[in-house]
Design a protein around this motif. Structure first.
Motif, PDB file in Angstrom:
ATOM      1  N   ALA A  79       4.703  16.011  -3.538  1.00 12.17           N
ATOM      2  CA  ALA A  79       4.200  14.994  -2.610  1.00 12.17           C
ATOM      3  C   ALA A  79       5.197  13.845  -2.527  1.00 12.17           C
ATOM      4  O   ALA A  79       6.032  13.652  -3.410  1.00 12.17           O
ATOM      5  N   LEU A  80       5.103  13.099  -1.452  1.00 12.84           N
ATOM      6  CA  LEU A  80       5.821  11.841  -1.320  1.00 12.84           C
ATOM      7  C   LEU A  80       4.831  10.706  -1.528  1.00 12.84           C
ATOM      8  O   LEU A  80       3.736  10.719  -0.958  1.00 12.84           O
ATOM      9  N   LYS A  81       5.198   9.750  -2.352  1.00 16.37           N
ATOM     10  CA  LYS A  81       4.438   8.499  -2.463  1.00 16.37           C
ATOM     11  C   LYS A  81       5.328   7.415  -1.885  1.00 16.37           C
ATOM     12  O   LYS A  81       6.378   7.104  -2.435  1.00 16.37           O
ATOM     13  N   MET A  82       4.893   6.834  -0.773  1.00 15.15           N
ATOM     14  CA  MET A  82       5.771   5.943  -0.032  1.00 15.15           C
ATOM     15  C   MET A  82       5.033   4.672   0.390  1.00 15.15           C
ATOM     16  O   MET A  82       3.883   4.727   0.828  1.00 15.15           O
ATOM     17  N   THR A  83       5.691   3.550   0.245  1.00 13.68           N
ATOM     18  CA  THR A  83       5.122   2.283   0.687  1.00 13.68           C
ATOM     19  C   THR A  83       5.115   2.255   2.211  1.00 13.68           C
ATOM     20  O   THR A  83       6.172   2.353   2.840  1.00 13.68           O
ATOM     21  N   THR A  84       3.935   2.128   2.788  1.00 13.06           N
ATOM     22  CA  THR A  84       3.808   2.189   4.246  1.00 13.06           C
ATOM     23  C   THR A  84       3.238   0.925   4.861  1.00 13.06           C
ATOM     24  O   THR A  84       3.247   0.777   6.081  1.00 13.06           O
TER      25      THR A  84
ATOM     26  N   VAL B 229       0.855  -1.185   0.000  1.00 12.03           N
ATOM     27  CA  VAL B 229       0.000   0.000   0.000  1.00 12.03           C
ATOM     28  C   VAL B 229       0.890   1.234   0.000  1.00 12.03           C
ATOM     29  O   VAL B 229       1.824   1.329   0.799  1.00 12.03           O
ATOM     30  N   GLN B 230       0.599   2.157  -0.918  1.00  9.93           N
ATOM     31  CA  GLN B 230       1.358   3.402  -0.965  1.00  9.93           C
ATOM     32  C   GLN B 230       0.547   4.543  -0.354  1.00  9.93           C
ATOM     33  O   GLN B 230      -0.644   4.670  -0.619  1.00  9.93           O
ATOM     34  N   THR B 231       1.221   5.333   0.469  1.00 12.05           N
ATOM     35  CA  THR B 231       0.610   6.510   1.075  1.00 12.05           C
ATOM     36  C   THR B 231       1.122   7.749   0.356  1.00 12.05           C
ATOM     37  O   THR B 231       2.318   7.880   0.124  1.00 12.05           O
ATOM     38  N   VAL B 232       0.226   8.634  -0.011  1.00 10.40           N
ATOM     39  CA  VAL B 232       0.609   9.869  -0.682  1.00 10.40           C
ATOM     40  C   VAL B 232       0.508  11.019   0.307  1.00 10.40           C
ATOM     41  O   VAL B 232      -0.557  11.290   0.861  1.00 10.40           O
ATOM     42  N   LEU B 233       1.635  11.697   0.529  1.00  5.28           N
ATOM     43  CA  LEU B 233       1.698  12.828   1.453  1.00  5.28           C
ATOM     44  C   LEU B 233       1.902  14.120   0.682  1.00  5.28           C
ATOM     45  O   LEU B 233       2.980  14.353   0.127  1.00  5.28           O
TER      46      LEU B 233
END
Length: 443
Positions: A352-357, A341-345
């Motif tokens: 933005a950061l798209k990061m696997t969380t 799941v990727q979280t977009v900050l």
């Protein structure tokens, strides 16, 4: 040939302070999400976290060396943004630093309209890989296939190119042209394809009747309203059928995924109760559970789900949940295997950061990361060529045969509006669905 010039100069205290401040500030950033997306996350700073001083000194030294010795002058902003991109891209293929255009493209794609080719991409062995073309887009009409490698975009080689850079090159004004060079496993030579960019308006859910009683529903991508669109699609099928369906085929082939909540909403349409999917990450806000609400819109009628190697992420959530609950038979070939799941900050500068969380798990606790969903019945794509058969003599052809005086059968003649030579897996799914309905009616 390479020429190296070494200079062992100690970084200045100001630059060392800059490097430490930069890395410390980045550690305070808190993500906000895709299944790909979900909700806001709160990242508290660990007061006992020790800064890696040796690594920060190395960072400051590299920064100073570039500023002093690189062949061209480089702006501080460019260097720092490249450092951020490196931190994200080095984590996994799905984490990235999104500059304004890429961030806007991501938001547009989840809403269902953007300009470009209509293609979901990833990275394999340093090249841009086609995960799947989206239905009714320039990419699908040009015949691009899952697992194709894009080795050139126009005249630009894609070796070691980031996904974001490739997306930036492929998107553009509708009507403009672009050339892709494709490496395909079944071809000895690269394939050159010229496409015309279009305004991509994605209708994520389409439906049609295959024959009386049997419906077909296709989801090409999971967008914010996909669950609602599935429900409306089922209602239109029932209206066209002039009554409840006897069976349904749900087609998730070449569906690259999309919004996590949308996948849960779609599963909820077909389940009466139970766990749909849960996620697990390092922080409390990444521990999520999605439960089905009462009410199966199909009231338990047989359901067959089609998947293939282009079915990824949110598609795998749907297939996995319906498989675990034994609500559907999964048919086709193994799915892509993206279980993260990727979280977009969003940041405060239109970036933005798209990061696997987190990783997600099916109701039975399966993680499909790098494994995929295995179908209950494997059916590979094939082309059917009907054989010519000689007409045989039957009883009714014999002179003086006894007529059948019984009343005609009430069974409806079934004629599928389906070209089996064009879509063999769909034809097999329909055959299976017919058998399930017959079996259910007799028990």
């Amino acid at each position: 040939m390479y020429c190296f010039a070494l200079n062992h100069k100690t970084p200045t205290p100001a630059l060392l302070k800059l490097g430490i401040t930069l890395l410390f500030s980045l550690s305070l950033i808190a993500p906000a999400a895709l299944a790909d997306t979900h909700s806001n996350l709160d990242y508290p700073l660990d007061p006992e976290y020790d800064l890696p001083l040796d690594e920060l000194r190395s960072f400051a030294e590299v920064y100073e060396r570039i500023k002093q010795a690189y062949v061209h002058d480089v702006e501080d902003r460019e260097l720092l943004e490249n450092a951020i991109k490196g931190m994200l891209s080095g984590l996994d293929p799905h984490s990235a630093y999104l500059e304004p255009e890429a961030f806007r493209d991501l938001r547009e794609s989840t809403q269902g309209e953007f300009g470009g080719l209509g293609i979901e991409i990833g990275i394999e062995e340093g090249y841009i890989k086609v995960i799947s073309p989206i239905d009714d887009t320039p990419a699908s009409r040009a015949g691009l296939l899952p697992h194709d490698l894009i080795i050139r975009i126009n005249d630009t080689p894609t070796r070691d190119m980031s996904v974001d850079k490739a997306m930036e090159l492929m998107r553009g004004e509708p009507g403009s042209s672009i050339k892709l060079t494709i490496q395909r496993e079944t071809l000895n030579q690269p394939l050159k394809v010229e496409l015309e960019r279009g305004l991509i308006r994605i209708t994520s859910v389409k439906e049609k009747m295959l024959e009386p009683g049997f419906g077909y529903l296709r989801i090409s991508q999971f967008q914010n309203r996909s669950g609602e669109e599935v429900q409306k699609g089922l209602e239109r099928l029932a209206k066209e059928n002039e009554g409840p369906l006897e069976g349904l085929i749900l087609d998730l082939r070449n569906n690259p995924g999309g919004v996590l909540q949308a996948a849960a909403d779609v599963v909820d349409v077909f389940l009466d109760s139970g766990l749909i999917v849960y996620t697990h990450g390092r922080l409390p806000d990444t521990q999520m559970r999605f439960e089905a609400n009462p009410g199966d819109s199909l009231d338990g009628v047989p359901l067959v789900v089609l998947i293939n190697g282009g079915s990824a992420s949110a598609s795998e959530i749907v297939a996995g949940a319906l498989q675990d609950h034994q609500r559907a038979l999964i048919m086709g070939t193994a799915s892509f295997g993206k279980g993260s799941v990727q979280t977009v900050l969003p940041l405060n500068n239109d970036r933005a950061l798209k990061m696997t969380t987190a990783l997600y798990y099916t109701p039975s606790g399966r993680s499909i990361q790098a494994e995929g969903i295995q179908p209950d019945i494997e059916v590979v794509n094939a082309r059917i060529t009907p054989l010519e058969t000689q007409r045989t003599t039957k009883e009714a052809d014999l002179d003086g045969h006894i007529n059948n005086d019984s009343k005609p059968s009430n069974n409806k003649k079934i004629t599928a509006r389906l070209d089996t030579a064009e879509d063999y897996p769909l034809n097999e799914a329909l055959n299976l669905l017919r058998g399930l309905v017959i079996f259910k009616s007799r028990h």
